[in-house]
Design an enzyme around this catalytic site. Structure first.
Site, PDB file in Angstrom:
ATOM      1  CG  HIS A  79      -1.690   1.029   1.228  1.00 36.78           C
ATOM      2  ND1 HIS A  79      -3.058   1.129   1.176  1.00 36.78           N
ATOM      3  CD2 HIS A  79      -1.574   2.304   1.792  1.00 36.78           C
ATOM      4  CE1 HIS A  79      -3.453   2.511   1.439  1.00 36.78           C
ATOM      5  NE2 HIS A  79      -2.608   3.222   1.951  1.00 36.78           N
ATOM      6  CD  GLU A  80       1.963   3.566   3.489  1.00 30.70           C
ATOM      7  OE1 GLU A  80       2.280   4.541   3.121  1.00 30.70           O
ATOM      8  OE2 GLU A  80       0.913   3.433   4.241  1.00 30.70           O
ATOM      9  CG  HIS A  83       0.369   6.257  -0.673  1.00 26.95           C
ATOM     10  ND1 HIS A  83      -0.801   6.672  -1.124  1.00 26.95           N
ATOM     11  CD2 HIS A  83       0.024   5.716   0.570  1.00 26.95           C
ATOM     12  CE1 HIS A  83      -1.769   6.133  -0.343  1.00 26.95           C
ATOM     13  NE2 HIS A  83      -1.306   5.602   0.812  1.00 26.95           N
ATOM     14  CG  ASP A 176      -4.385   6.757   1.838  1.00 26.09           C
ATOM     15  OD1 ASP A 176      -3.245   7.340   2.272  1.00 26.09           O
ATOM     16  OD2 ASP A 176      -4.216   5.555   2.105  1.00 26.09           O
TER      17      ASP A 176
END
Length: 394
Positions: A79-80, A83, A176
């Site tokens: 997930h990170e 980004h 987010d």
């Protein structure tokens, strides 16, 4: 956020904060202790056909708990990276990705102010979580009947990654969803104003999240609510400061060399303490002739016992490993340098490394207050030069 570096991926350092070493075994224990109940939920939701009795024997529940917890944090790490990869494509530098108590955190050297950049960077993480959830669901569907462990772990990860994607899209800044909200608000209003509004909404969400956690005895939810509230307040403050200090340089704010109170290295610590009391200063540049050789503060002087202060000189206690800024440095950078180095003042030096002034936190806060009331850099400089008895007071 500091942590133990475990590797580098795509040029991004990956770190583990010490809180992760606590929460990982905790999650593994919680999942392992509820294997039967989780299996029943997945049987009802997915028709998984998992045999709960087969998962409850021996060390199996704890092995499944550990596998599911590791998989969960693996999804958080991806997930990170979602980004970070999008941010890197827009030209932003990523300092690190850190796994910690509440999941993951990608640290940027600079937050995007272009609303389109922020929108796509923010939404990339939940999109990756959904993709990870779909991949896990694909493994779950293709797993042969009777492979209870595989069905349990991948079914659980499929469900959790989708839930986390939805949860992250709540408009609770700086999550987010809150960043997406700020990006949309920033289309039609200044970035600082959009941040203030998004932060206010985030703090309201944090308040209700904390209440839910309190009445449902969910400690992690209370901690998350506290983090959201503090982070929203902090980022809103930083954004306001950055907007206020636009086009303001250190030279506009600093106390100039001719107005400074200085000491020499040969001054006794006892005399220094007397000067601090009389002049109401807590820090001085230390000069040898016209050269800056150190900084001495009240904390440095207090490190010497009172009975020995006549025998010690400033040169014995001063800080010589100095971090300085130039007069052309922007004011926000100076403030960030103070925060990063844990100091309350910075010497201002020219290109020949000669002292031309000093800038302190209180100088910056005074300038901020003037700007907030409609002042300009020229007004700030004028007030600094016209002050009586105040220059260099920190």
């Amino acid at each position: 956020m500091r942590g133990i570096k475990i590797g580098t991926v795509l040029g991004i350092p990956v770190r583990l904060n010490w809180t992760f070493l606590i929460v990982l075994p905790l999650f593994a224990y919680l999942i392992g202790s509820q294997v039967g109940m989780i299996a029943e939920v997945m049987n009802g939701a997915f028709g998984a056909g998992i045999d709960p009795a087969a998962l409850g024997a021996g060390v199996t529940p704890w092995a499944l708990g550990l596998a599911a917890a590791l998989g969960l944090f693996g999804g958080v790490l991806l997930h990170e990276f979602g980004h970070s990869i999008v941010a890197m494509r827009y030209g932003y530098e990523i300092e690190s990705i850190t796994l910690w108590l509440l999941g993951g955190l990608a640290s940027f050297t600079e937050f995007p102010e272009d609303w389109k950049h922020e929108f796509w960077i923010a939404i990339a993480g939940p999109v990756v979580s959904v993709a990870v959830g779909l991949v896990c669901y694909g493994v779950f569907v293709l797993a042969p009947v009777g492979s209870n462990a595989v069905l349990f772990v991948f079914g659980y990860l499929a469900l959790l990654n989708i839930v986390l994607a939805v949860f992250n899209m709540l408009p609770a800044f700086p999550m987010d969803g809150g960043r997406v909200l700020r990006a949309l608000l920033a289309r039609n209003q200044p970035h600082a104003q959009a941040t203030q509004r998004a932060a206010t909404i985030g703090k309201v969400f944090a308040f209700f999240m904390g209440l839910i956690g309190l009445f449902s005895f969910q400690l992690l939810l209370i901690v998350l609510a506290f983090f959201i509230y503090i982070a929203a307040s902090g980022e809103a403050q930083q954004t306001t400061l950055k907007a206020a200090f636009e086009d303001v340089t250190v030279a506009d704010v600093m106390t100039r060399r001719e107005e400074l109170h200085t000491v020499s290295g040969g001054t006794s610590v006892a005399d220094l303490m007397n000067r601090m009391f009389e002049e109401r200063h807590t820090g001085y540049p230390v000069l040898h002739g016209d050269d800056l050789v150190g900084m001495v503060t009240l904390e440095d002087a207090r490190s010497v016992r009172e009975v020995e202060r006549d025998a010690y000189q400033v040169a014995d206690v001063m800080e010589t490993d100095l971090v300085g800024v130039g007069p052309e440095t922007d004011a926000m950078t100076a403030l960030q340098t103070m925060q990063e180095n844990g100091v309350g003042r910075l010497p201002v030096v020219d290109r020949d490394n000669e002292l031309v002034g000093l800038i302190s936190r209180s100088d910056l806060m005074t300038a901020f207050n003037i700007i907030q009331t409609g002042g300009t850099p020229s007004v700030i400089s004028g007030r600094r030069q016209g002050a009586e008895g105040g220059p260099g007071l920190f």
